[in-house]
Enzyme design. Structure first.
Site: not given
Ligand code: UD1
Length: 418
Positions: A22-23, A94, A118, A307
């Site tokens: 999915k991701n 997302r 979420d 995950d």
């Molecule tokens: C993606 C995956 C999710 C997985 C995660 C980490 C998708 C749709 N989802 O989520 O399943 O659990 O990677 O492997 O691909 N953060 C900030 N600011 C930002 C961006 C992130 O503070 O601008 C923080 C987030 O709140 C979190 C951490 O960084 O605590 C990691 O987030 P991130 O790696 O960006 O996860 P996603 O891309 O949202």
């Protein structure tokens, strides 16, 4: 029919085939926006989010066709794109935020609704926004939207991420492909999904090096061309099956699973007592005793994936011994523990640590899935409970695990929609 009924006690044995991630799939679809013309993405998982992303791309002006068997999508991207992604779709998925980078460089503007938090945490966008701003975008948050403008396009820049965010790395990398100059992303995410997206962009004509390392370098080009690309197999689904085998004293062959994408997680299962063998097109996980408790700390790739954290807490709940699981990526991820407690698990949460005392068996009760991975963790918990567990809000599980009930049945579990 939005509930799953799981009868506990089965030993899972047999073969499962894992589809595209999915991701990866959703990010590849969003990145198709970078090249006018028809891009085709194959090996899709059959999940609702693919339809939502297709709808979003359609609203942006693309002609999107999903094949009859739903495993393939073709996206015909016009020269002139729309630039707005509304809240009704972004809140469902997302990954919609991944249209931000491509839209800024292709449409020179973007209005993307803020996804909001979420059940796994607050999930900020500051790293995405700071990176794109460093490349010259003018970005404001207004009325619940990220409003970005770059009438003269973007310019490559050196960017250092505070945390190796998957989404931020992806948005910056996709935007950087069509800029003037060179962008470096330091402390970049190294997840296989990011590498898959990078390879897709390279096939479109992007100049990218350093994929899978801490520093990704992107030399901007004037234009990209459409391509055809097969989605990488889902490592989190593969990992979920591996935990299912280890917890049910089972024996599962995971076709398309790739051990090199799950090294830390599989090492933990070996520590718990599982026997893992690599086969030509996947791997096999076999367990013949009660698992031993394992300590785990989630970390960005190649660390233990956040995950799979619900799966390891569930395994530890029925393991021999006590364990400590530390969550370092999403602060809200322990929410699902409340549901696990309903099944009799002995888990104590303190900040980002959970300490778990294993008991031989959980006890069936009605529970609710709070997000995709928590939902899958609850299915595994239900399999090792005595009696019948009803899991509410199963739509969460369907978002990440195509055809989960029938795959579980083919392995010998008694699982149905209720
Ligand atoms: C993606 C995956 C999710 C997985 C995660 C980490 C998708 C749709 N989802 O989520 O399943 O659990 O990677 O492997 O691909 N953060 C900030 N600011 C930002 C961006 C992130 O503070 O601008 C923080 C987030 O709140 C979190 C951490 O960084 O605590 C990691 O987030 P991130 O790696 O960006 O996860 P996603 O891309 O949202």
């Amino acid at each position: 029919m939005d509930r799953l009924r799981v009868v506990g006690g089965a030993r899972l044995a047999g073969t499962v085939t894992v589809a595209g991630a999915k991701n990866s799939a959703l990010k590849l679809m969003a990145a198709a926006l970078l090249a006018p013309g028809k891009t085709t993405i194959t090996n899709l998982p059959i999940i609702a989010d693919v339809n939502y992303m297709a709808e979003l791309l359609t609203r942006l002006g693309c002609t999107v066709e999903i094949s009859a068997n739903k495993s393939q999508v073709s996206i015909d991207v016009p020269e002139k794109l729309g630039h707005r992604a509304d809240y009704d779709l972004v809140r469902k998925m997302r990954a919609s935020i991944n249209v931000l980078g491509p839209l800024i460089v292709r449409a020179k503007e973007a209005e993307v609704a803020l996804p909001g938090g979420d059940a796994i945490g607050s999930r900020g966008l500051d790293f995405h926004i700071n990176g794109l701003t460093d490349m010259g975008a003018d970005i404001n948050i207004e009325h619940g939207f990220v409003i970005a403008k770059a009438p003269n396009g973007l310019t490559g820049a050196p960017i250092t991420l505070e945390f190796p965010s998957v989404g931020a790395t992806e948005n910056i990398m996709t935007a950087a492909t069509l800029t003037k100059g060179t962008t470096t992303i330091d402390n970049a995410a190294r997840e296989p999904d990011v590498v898959d997206l990078g390879e897709f962009l390279i096939a479109m004509g992007a100049k990218i090096s350093g994929l899978g390392t801490h520093t990704i370098t992107i030399e901007g080009v004037k234009q990209l061309k459409p391509t055809t690309h097969a989605t990488l197999a889902d490592r989190i689904v593969s990992g979920t099956w591996a935990f299912a085998a280890a917890m049910t004293k089972g024996d599962i062959t995971i076709v398309n699973g790739r051990v090199e994408h799950l090294e830390v997680a599989l090492d933990k299962l070996v520590e718990a007592g599982a026997v893992i063998t690599t086969i030509e097109n996947g791997f096999r996980v076999k367990m013949d005793k009660r698992p031993l408790a394992v300590d785990v700390a989630t970390l960005p790739y190649p660390g233990f994936p956040t995950d799979l954290q619900p799966m390891v807490i569930t395994l530890n709940s029925i393991a021999e011994g006590t364990s400590l699981v530390t969550e370092n990526v999403f602060e809200g991820r322990f929410m699902f523990v409340n549901e696990l407690l309903r099944l009799g698990a002995k888990v104590q949460v303190d900040g980002h640590h959970a300490s778990i005392t294993g008991i031989p068996q959980l006890s069936a009760a009605p529970v609710a899935a709070t997000d995709i991975r928590a939902g899958a963790g609850l299915v595994l918990a239900a399999l090792v409970s005595d009696g019948v567990t009803i899991i509410e809000d199963a739509f969460h599980i369907d978002r990440g695990y195509p055809d989960f009930p029938s795959q579980l049945q083919s392995l010998g579990a008694d699982v149905s929609r209720a």
